[in-house]
Design an enzyme around this catalytic site. Structure first.
Site, PDB file in Angstrom:
ATOM      1  N   TRP A  23       0.821  -1.225   0.000  1.00  7.04           N
ATOM      2  CA  TRP A  23       0.000   0.000   0.000  1.00  7.04           C
ATOM      3  C   TRP A  23       0.848   1.266   0.000  1.00  7.04           C
ATOM      4  CZ3 TRP A  23      -3.233   2.423   4.451  1.00  7.04           C
ATOM      5  CH2 TRP A  23      -2.590   2.345   5.671  1.00  7.04           C
ATOM      6  N   ASN A  81       2.280  -8.472   1.331  1.00  7.65           N
ATOM      7  CA  ASN A  81       2.471  -7.303   2.199  1.00  7.65           C
ATOM      8  C   ASN A  81       3.700  -6.485   1.775  1.00  7.65           C
ATOM      9  OD1 ASN A  81       2.443  -7.041   5.843  1.00  7.65           O
ATOM     10  ND2 ASN A  81       3.674  -5.810   4.508  1.00  7.65           N
ATOM     11  N   ARG A 134       0.376 -13.114   3.279  1.00  2.87           N
ATOM     12  CA  ARG A 134      -0.605 -12.064   3.581  1.00  2.87           C
ATOM     13  C   ARG A 134      -0.367 -10.889   2.639  1.00  2.87           C
ATOM     14  NH1 ARG A 134       3.140 -11.289   8.232  1.00  2.87           N
ATOM     15  NH2 ARG A 134       4.015  -9.187   8.059  1.00  2.87           N
ATOM     16  N   SER A 135      -1.394 -10.078   2.464  1.00  3.59           N
ATOM     17  CA  SER A 135      -1.284  -8.940   1.550  1.00  3.59           C
ATOM     18  C   SER A 135      -1.304  -7.638   2.345  1.00  3.59           C
ATOM     19  CB  SER A 135      -2.417  -9.013   0.526  1.00  3.59           C
ATOM     20  OG  SER A 135      -2.225  -8.080  -0.496  1.00  3.59           O
ATOM     21  N   PRO A 155       7.763 -13.983  10.876  1.00  2.92           N
ATOM     22  CA  PRO A 155       9.210 -14.204  10.944  1.00  2.92           C
ATOM     23  C   PRO A 155       9.998 -12.936  11.243  1.00  2.92           C
ATOM     24  CG  PRO A 155       8.282 -15.396   9.102  1.00  2.92           C
ATOM     25  CD  PRO A 155       7.178 -14.531   9.638  1.00  2.92           C
ATOM     26  N   GLY A 178      -2.278  -3.083   7.301  1.00  2.00           N
ATOM     27  CA  GLY A 178      -1.404  -1.907   7.260  1.00  2.00           C
ATOM     28  C   GLY A 178      -1.377  -1.195   8.602  1.00  2.00           C
ATOM     29  N   ASP A 228      -0.599  -2.043  11.781  1.00  2.00           N
ATOM     30  CA  ASP A 228      -0.030  -2.947  12.763  1.00  2.00           C
ATOM     31  C   ASP A 228       0.811  -2.138  13.726  1.00  2.00           C
ATOM     32  OD1 ASP A 228       1.378  -2.671  10.229  1.00  2.00           O
ATOM     33  OD2 ASP A 228       2.895  -4.022  11.016  1.00  2.00           O
ATOM     34  N   GLU A 251       8.284   8.170   8.779  1.00  2.00           N
ATOM     35  CA  GLU A 251       7.140   7.332   8.396  1.00  2.00           C
ATOM     36  C   GLU A 251       5.857   7.757   9.102  1.00  2.00           C
ATOM     37  OE1 GLU A 251       8.065   3.806  11.654  1.00  2.00           O
ATOM     38  OE2 GLU A 251       7.177   3.311   9.745  1.00  2.00           O
ATOM     39  N   GLU A 308       6.848  -1.547  17.628  1.00  5.12           N
ATOM     40  CA  GLU A 308       7.921  -2.506  17.882  1.00  5.12           C
ATOM     41  C   GLU A 308       9.262  -2.157  17.230  1.00  5.12           C
ATOM     42  OE1 GLU A 308       6.525  -5.902  14.641  1.00  5.12           O
ATOM     43  OE2 GLU A 308       5.796  -5.998  16.684  1.00  5.12           O
TER      44      GLU A 308
HETATM   45  O1  LIG Z   1       6.008   1.349   5.614  1.00  2.84           O
HETATM   46  C1  LIG Z   1       6.031  -0.032   5.510  1.00  2.84           C
HETATM   47  C2  LIG Z   1       5.076  -0.691   6.478  1.00  2.84           C
HETATM   48  O2  LIG Z   1       5.603  -0.476   7.796  1.00  2.84           O
HETATM   49  C3  LIG Z   1       4.816  -0.953   8.879  1.00  2.84           C
HETATM   50  O3  LIG Z   1       4.583  -2.321   8.866  1.00  2.84           O
HETATM   51  C4  LIG Z   1       5.635  -3.200   8.501  1.00  2.84           C
HETATM   52  O4  LIG Z   1       6.397  -3.595   9.624  1.00  2.84           O
HETATM   53  C5  LIG Z   1       5.851  -4.595  10.471  1.00  2.84           C
HETATM   54  C6  LIG Z   1       6.864  -4.952  11.528  1.00  2.84           C
HETATM   55  O5  LIG Z   1       8.084  -5.312  10.987  1.00  2.84           O
HETATM   56  C7  LIG Z   1       5.413  -5.821   9.657  1.00  2.84           C
HETATM   57  O6  LIG Z   1       4.908  -6.838  10.450  1.00  2.84           O
HETATM   58  C8  LIG Z   1       4.361  -5.353   8.665  1.00  2.84           C
HETATM   59  O7  LIG Z   1       3.824  -6.438   7.974  1.00  2.84           O
HETATM   60  C9  LIG Z   1       5.048  -4.391   7.734  1.00  2.84           C
HETATM   61  O8  LIG Z   1       4.139  -3.940   6.754  1.00  2.84           O
HETATM   62  C10 LIG Z   1       3.460  -0.281   8.815  1.00  2.84           C
HETATM   63  O9  LIG Z   1       2.664  -0.643   9.905  1.00  2.84           O
HETATM   64  C11 LIG Z   1       2.777  -0.605   7.497  1.00  2.84           C
HETATM   65  O10 LIG Z   1       1.552   0.069   7.411  1.00  2.84           O
HETATM   66  C12 LIG Z   1       3.665  -0.118   6.355  1.00  2.84           C
HETATM   67  O11 LIG Z   1       3.120  -0.527   5.131  1.00  2.84           O
END
Ligand SMILES: OC[C@H]1O[C@H](O[C@H]2O[C@H](CO)[C@@H](O)[C@H](O)[C@H]2O)[C@H](O)[C@@H](O)[C@@H]1O
Length: 627
Positions: free
Chosen positions: A157, A194, A203-204, A269, A302, A304, A501, A516
């Site tokens: 996204w 993702n 997962r997406s 992971p 998205g 998380d 971000e 995290e």
């Molecule tokens: O900007 C990239 C993404 O960053 C965050 O999520 C990502 O990090 C998480 C922890 O490592 C991971 O589990 C998750 O699947 C990743 O997408 C953010 O929350 C996302 O919205 C964003 O796309």
């Protein structure tokens, strides 16, 4: 539910499941769990497993942290080993959109943001294609623009806002290359993961490929590109309809609505230790697996992580052990599904595929109806998430509540009515009282998609959703929020020469936090959102208000108030003060540009007089062994 028949997050017994991953990740070698799963294997997976078993035998299956670190050092190359130097060939230093930005400081800043694409481009070495098994990165043919920091690969996204920015920067071939990669991935994997790593492959993320194609078509009108890929877009949409929709019984009727879901076993992971630690709260394997599924579904959203996905006694209180992502029907996902159906209808109509266009007309109409009947609330004046557990709405503020405006998924014949109700709702929840943007929620859980964090894509969804209605009050509010967001991001840029971000909604120029991992710089979607806002409101937004404070007040409103109160003389003074502040600011700003800050794992490090070209290698050196 028994989940033991489900596959792991990917088949690799190095990167996705098994004793090696468990041993290394639980040892907590790195500040960030993602570091290990992004490393490259020096030798084949089989030989690496042999080395792992030898190390376990040698240590009686109780290796020390030093043993494990030595094993990793001997068998893995650092994260970032998959890329070669690349300068986007379509980059130019003076794209036309810059001319829309009148304020000299903002104009200069936008030129800097345009330059940031050079730091965020990633091209894979040919070895990745030849030896995919040695890498966790998913091979793609075309270079990509990544979010930045720990996010070294494409994110689904995020790419929507990155492509929005790239097109403003006239980097058409890079933007098109990214969309082509996604088409290729849908054909190979069946959907878009993702992010561009094999550990994300079950997962997406919010399905924005079809809107990305719309961006490309609006910019280039390349009908052959559409014709070439239309079946892939159908396939992507089918994936979501098949794997993410559920029948909802509401007021005696059945509606099909979408939710985030997960069909794999085990912890994430890339956040393995974090997930295992939360799962300790549960005593059975089944319950742990249920938690992992909720965590992965939340990552798919998205958001998380967020109290948005907590259900505790019917409320949004609690913590990660109360995640019930799969039991919540989210407004934004359904608005996007509805929008996708409308876009596919338009695309097929253009291509002369009458039957397909008719099919999507029906799908769109069904989503419109379901969103209206289940998610719209006349008494609140907005759309709300819905709990499958209680069969009731979740009446909490989220910027996503207004996403049907952005996706144009409401009855256009009653547009004024909906828009007025939504503007009143935003007024009632007081979205405008925060100095740094719109917060994600009003819950202070410590998770990153909660108060007080403010995220770029959510500002964009609200702002463009309001602005695109064309309704004066909505447009005024959109410009006010956009002005505040631009100024607050700019304040951080002036302090740290960094785009983040996420930010803090409660502080003008405040940094985001929580969650995290430490707040990341770069940053793909942040740059795209600011560029889009500057492109649209660049003739009115100023970097500071008339008093040079940059306070979160719409400059137009200040200007208007002064004209009303004291007449033309005051207005002239205000304009002169603005110009003086702008010129002075530009001089100060130019001096500050000698400094660049990068996120180096724990905190910002000031690196004086580093040219931009060095930023990438610095970002790549987040492996503690290399520092
Ligand atoms: O900007 C990239 C993404 O960053 C965050 O999520 C990502 O990090 C998480 C922890 O490592 C991971 O589990 C998750 O699947 C990743 O997408 C953010 O929350 C996302 O919205 C964003 O796309």
């Amino acid at each position: 539910m028994d989940r033991s028949h489900l596959p792991p997050t990917c088949s690799s017994n190095i990167y996705c499941h098994g004793p090696l991953l468990d041993t290394v990740q639980m040892a907590g070698l790195y500040n960030d769990s993602k570091t290990f799963v992004d490393m490259k294997l020096k030798l084949s997976a089989d030989i690496t497993m042999d080395h792992f078993h030898e190390m376990m035998a040698r240590t009686g299956s109780h290796p020390t942290k030093a043993d494990i670190q030595e094993f990793v050092n001997q068998n893995f190359d650092p994260e970032g080993s998959e890329f070669e130097d690349w300068r986007p060939t379509d980059w130019k230093d003076n794209p036309a959109f810059l001319q829309n930005i009148k304020d000299p400081l903002l104009h200069e800043w936008a030129a800097d943001l345009n330059r940031l694409w050079l730091q965020l481009g990633r091209k894979m070495k040919p070895d990745v294609k030849a030896n995919q098994d040695l890498y966790s990165i998913i091979y793609v043919d075309n270079p990509v623009i990544v979010p930045g920091g720990r996010f070294r690969e494409f994110y689904y996204w995020d790419s929507y806002w990155i492509i929005k920015g790239l097109l403003l920067s006239e980097m058409r071939s890079t933007a098109k290359g990214m969309v082509s990669n996604f088409m290729d991935i849908v054909e190979r994997i069946g959907f878009i993961p993702n992010g561009g790593r094999i550990y994300y492959a079950m997962r997406s993320q919010p399905p924005l490929l079809i809107p990305m194609v719309k961006l490309i078509l609006d910019d280039m009108d390349d009908i052959e590109f559409l014709r070439q890929h239309i079946h892939t877009l159908d396939r992507e949409y089918d994936y979501w309809m098949t794997n993410h929709t559920i029948e909802v019984n509401h007021n005696g009727h059945r509606y099909t609505l979408a939710r985030y879901y997960d069909q794999s076993q085990g912890p994430r992971p890339e956040s393995y230790k974090e997930d295992v630690d939360v799962a300790r709260h549960f005593d059975s394997n089944d319950k742990k697996e249920e938690l992992y599924a909720e965590l992965k579904a939340a990552a798919e959203s998205g958001w998380d992580f967020s109290s948005r996905w907590f259900i505790l006694n019917g409320t949004n209180k609690g913590n990660l052990t109360n995640l019930k992502t799969r039991s919540i029907i989210p407004v934004d996902l359904n608005a996007i599904m509805c929008w996708n159906a409308q876009l596919l209808r338009d695309f097929h109509t253009r291509l002369g595929n009458v039957d397909k266009a008719e099919y999507y007309r029906n799908v769109h109409a069904r989503f419109m109806d379901a969103i209206e009947q289940v998610l719209w609330h006349e008494d609140v004046g907005v759309w709300l998430d819905y709990s499958l557990e209680s069969g009731r709405r979740r009446d909490y503020f989220y910027p996503s509540n207004v996403s049907p405006l952005w996706a144009v998924c409401y009855d256009q014949a009653r547009k004024d009515y909906y828009v007025n109700r939504v503007v009143n709702y935003l007024d009632k929840v007081k979205v405008d009282i925060f100095d740094g943007g719109i917060p994600t929620t009003f819950e202070h859980s410590g998770e990153q998609w909660d108060y007080p964090n403010a995220w770029p894509p959510l500002q964009y969804i609200v702002v463009m959703g309001l602005a695109n209605t064309g309704q004066p009050e909505a447009m005024r509010l959109a410009s006010e929020i956009a002005t505040k967001w631009v100024r607050s991001n700019f304040e951080v840029w002036k302090q740290k020469t960094a785009m983040l971000e996420k930010y803090d909604a409660t502080i003008f120029g405040g940094l985001g936090g929580g969650g995290e991992y430490v707040v990341q710089t770069g940053f793909g979607w942040t740059n795209g959102v600011i560029m889009a806002m500057l492109n649209r409101w660049g003739d009115t937004i100023t970097s500071a208000d008339a008093f040079g404070t940059g306070a979160a007040v719409d400059s137009g409103a200040v200007y208007g108030a002064h004209v009303g109160a004291s007449g033309v003389a005051t207005a002239i003074l205000v304009v002169l003060a603005s110009l003086a502040a702008g010129t002075l600011g530009l001089m100060v700003y130019r001096k500050r540009k000698d400094y660049i800050r990068v996120s180096g794992g724990e905190d910002y490090k000031l690196l004086s007089r580093k040219p931009y070209t060095e930023l990438r290698s610095l970002n790549g050196a987040s492996n503690p062994r290399q520092r």
